[in-house]
Design an enzyme around this catalytic site. Structure first.
Site, PDB file in Angstrom:
ATOM      1  N   ASN A   1      -8.243 -19.977  -7.974  1.00  0.00           N
ATOM      2  CA  ASN A   1      -7.231 -20.955  -7.585  1.00  0.00           C
ATOM      3  C   ASN A   1      -6.207 -21.147  -8.707  1.00  0.00           C
ATOM      4  OD1 ASN A   1      -8.825 -21.204  -5.339  1.00  0.00           O
ATOM      5  ND2 ASN A   1      -9.875 -23.029  -6.069  1.00  0.00           N
TER       6      ASN A   1
ATOM      7  N   HIS B   1      -6.122 -15.570 -11.242  1.00  0.00           N
ATOM      8  CA  HIS B   1      -4.793 -15.241 -10.721  1.00  0.00           C
ATOM      9  C   HIS B   1      -3.693 -15.957 -11.489  1.00  0.00           C
ATOM     10  CE1 HIS B   1      -6.964 -14.307  -6.707  1.00  0.00           C
ATOM     11  NE2 HIS B   1      -7.045 -13.316  -7.555  1.00  0.00           N
TER      12      HIS B   1
END
Ligand SMILES: [Zn+2]
Length: 314
Positions: free
Chosen positions: A105, A131
């Site tokens: 997330n 990410h």
């Protein structure tokens, strides 16, 4: 809630079994109690914070329209709050059962849940963002700016879009934000959106544009831990799948807990996690004031089921 336990031996195609919440608590607690766990979290964990567990079919990270969608999607994500799952996880981090947390997330909610207990430097070491993050932006030559600053630069470079965003806030409209912190837009021309060059690079007579956070290698984390707990992710992204694949290659126990996208799923998974913390920590869960506070914290506001999609015709 669906629980697949306790160990995947022959790859990820293991059959799923559904068990009672009480049995799930017991098995998860048994799995986590020895400690030295790497926890891998995904979008399912943030659903109860109002962030949709949605990922586009297109190659989002390569999408040249990313910066505009991110510009529009950042304010709602910036303002979201950790839910009960984030705080239950924070309790296990604080009690040293989860020395490594890797999240897919970009919403920063794991950070927010433990920010009052740990220094920022320590948090950066303990929580790795697979990410990247929405909260910092870096240029292609590595200069980093806080996202808030970058957001202001984008506003200054794109006054027409600033008006659009201000109108959204005024009318209380919320664009549909997905877990990557960008929004879905239909019928929109991206051609007029300007992404500023990096001012530091400009000072050094270089040119460099801003890109989203880089993917960091997390395999080392998995290799150092004794077991891997996977929470709220379908492992649809290759980088997450690769971590689990590596753990299985090393014959480390892996447990998957999928939290579903519905309200009922989100609620039960949150309660299960709190009970897991109590089962592991025993009397400490009611005597350590920091733990007590964490187990009382967290919102539960899953997004509405309707999928409003905003559009702006230019
Ligand atoms: Zn730069």
């Amino acid at each position: 809630m669906r629980v697949s336990v306790p160990t995947i031996i022959t790859g990820l195609g293991a059959p799923k079994r559904t068990i009672s919440p009480a049995a799930a608590v017991e098995r998860i607690a048994d799995f986590l109690a020895p400690g030295k766990v790497t926890l891998l979290t995904g979008a399912g964990v943030s659903v109860a914070s109002g962030i949709r567990a949605y990922r586009g079919k297109d190659g989002r990270y390569m999408n040249p329209n990313y910066q505009l969608r991110s510009y529009l999607g950042y304010p709602p994500v910036r303002d979201t709050l950790p839910n009960t799952s984030h705080y239950a996880i924070a309790a296990l981090q604080y009690a040293s059962y989860i020395p490594r947390l890797v999240t897919q997330n970009v919403d920063g909610l794991h950070h927010k849940a433990i920010a009052h207990l740990w220094e920022p430097d320590h948090i950066q070491k303990q929580i790795l963002e697979l990410h990247g993050t929405l909260h910092r932006v870096h240029c292609k030559r590595g200069h980093v700016v806080p996202r808030n600053t970058f957001q202001n630069w984008l506003s200054a470079s794109n006054p027409q879009w600033k008006v659009f965003v201000d109108n959204l806030e005024k009318t209380g409209q919320k664009p549909r934000t997905n877990p990557d912190g960008d929004v879905e837009l239909e019928g929109v021309s991206y051609a007029d959106f300007v992404v500023p060059e990096c001012p530091q690079c400009t000072l050094e007579s270089q040119q460099s544009s801003f890109v989203r956070g880089s993917v960091i290698a997390m395999l080392h984390n998995v290799e150092q831990s004794e077991r891997v707990f996977v929470l709220g992710t379908t492992l649809a992204t290759y980088s997450a799948f690769r971590l689990v694949k590596r753990a299985l290659e090393l014959r480390k126990p892996v447990m998957l807990l999928n939290v579903g996208p519905t309200r009922a799923d989100g609620l039960s998974s949150s309660l299960v996690l709190r009970d897991v913390v109590r089962a592991i920590l025993g009397s400490r869960a009611s005597q350590d004031s920091a733990i007590v506070h964490l187990l009382q914290s967290g919102i539960h506001q899953p997004p509405a089921e309707d999928h409003e999609i905003i559009s702006r015709n230019t």
